[in-house]
Design a protein around this motif. Sequence first.
Motif, short mmCIF file in Angstrom:
data_model
loop_
_atom_site.label_atom_id
_atom_site.label_comp_id
_atom_site.label_asym_id
_atom_site.label_seq_id
_atom_site.Cartn_x
_atom_site.Cartn_y
_atom_site.Cartn_z
N UNK A 168 0.83 -1.21 0.00
CA UNK A 168 0.00 0.00 0.00
C UNK A 168 0.86 1.26 0.00
N UNK A 169 1.95 1.24 0.75
CA UNK A 169 2.86 2.38 0.79
C UNK A 169 3.53 2.59 -0.57
N UNK A 170 3.94 1.51 -1.21
CA UNK A 170 4.55 1.61 -2.55
C UNK A 170 3.56 2.23 -3.53
N UNK A 176 -4.41 5.49 -14.58
CA UNK A 176 -5.65 5.53 -13.82
C UNK A 176 -6.79 4.80 -14.53
N UNK A 177 -7.90 4.70 -13.83
CA UNK A 177 -9.14 4.07 -14.29
C UNK A 177 -9.03 2.56 -14.44
N UNK A 178 -8.34 1.92 -13.51
CA UNK A 178 -8.24 0.47 -13.50
C UNK A 178 -8.56 -0.06 -12.11
N UNK A 179 -9.08 -1.29 -12.07
CA UNK A 179 -9.19 -2.05 -10.84
C UNK A 179 -8.11 -3.12 -10.90
N UNK A 180 -7.28 -3.18 -9.87
CA UNK A 180 -6.17 -4.14 -9.82
C UNK A 180 -6.37 -5.11 -8.66
N UNK A 181 -6.11 -6.39 -8.91
CA UNK A 181 -6.00 -7.37 -7.84
C UNK A 181 -4.56 -7.85 -7.86
N UNK A 182 -3.84 -7.58 -6.78
CA UNK A 182 -2.43 -7.92 -6.69
C UNK A 182 -2.30 -9.15 -5.80
N UNK A 198 9.99 -4.03 -8.62
CA UNK A 198 9.28 -5.12 -9.30
C UNK A 198 7.80 -4.77 -9.50
N UNK A 199 7.16 -4.22 -8.48
CA UNK A 199 5.73 -3.91 -8.57
C UNK A 199 5.48 -2.78 -9.57
N UNK A 200 6.27 -1.73 -9.50
CA UNK A 200 6.06 -0.58 -10.39
C UNK A 200 6.33 -0.96 -11.84
N UNK A 201 7.36 -1.77 -12.08
CA UNK A 201 7.64 -2.17 -13.46
C UNK A 201 6.48 -3.01 -14.02
N UNK A 202 5.91 -3.87 -13.19
CA UNK A 202 4.79 -4.70 -13.64
C UNK A 202 3.54 -3.84 -13.89
N UNK A 203 3.27 -2.87 -13.01
CA UNK A 203 2.11 -2.00 -13.20
C UNK A 203 2.29 -1.12 -14.45
N UNK A 204 3.52 -0.70 -14.74
CA UNK A 204 3.77 0.12 -15.93
C UNK A 204 3.61 -0.67 -17.21
N UNK A 205 3.80 -1.98 -17.17
CA UNK A 205 3.59 -2.82 -18.35
C UNK A 205 2.11 -2.84 -18.74
N UNK A 206 1.24 -2.70 -17.76
CA UNK A 206 -0.20 -2.70 -18.02
C UNK A 206 -0.58 -1.42 -18.76
#
Length: 108
Positions: free
Chosen positions: A64-66, A76-82, A99-107
């Motif tokens: 959550x902090x990341x 924006x405008x997405x629902x994510x389940x991590x 790792x998390x930010x790189x994966x979210x940026x791929x989306x």
Amino acid sequence: MKKKNIIKESYEFTKIINLRKSKKNNYYSIYYINNEKKYNRYGITIPKKTGTAVVRNKIKRQIKNIIDNNELSIQTSFDYVIIIKKNLLELNYKEKEQELISLLNQIG
């Protein structure tokens, strides 16, 4: 993370996961769908085999902090389940963030 940005209902988790749009690596599986809102919503799940409740809650707080610290770089405008994988325990905070930010940026 604000309460409006959190997915809590199990039917919402199921709906997002069943649509099968996902990105994965050794540490995270991220399922996502478009939402009609102008903000993102996040659901974080960690399997019990990852560790005790204390460990799982610590990881959730870190994730959550990341997300809060990097909110501007996430589309924006997405629902994510991590979904967190057990291998994540091997990483330090900075590596988890990368790792998390790189994966979210791929989306996006």
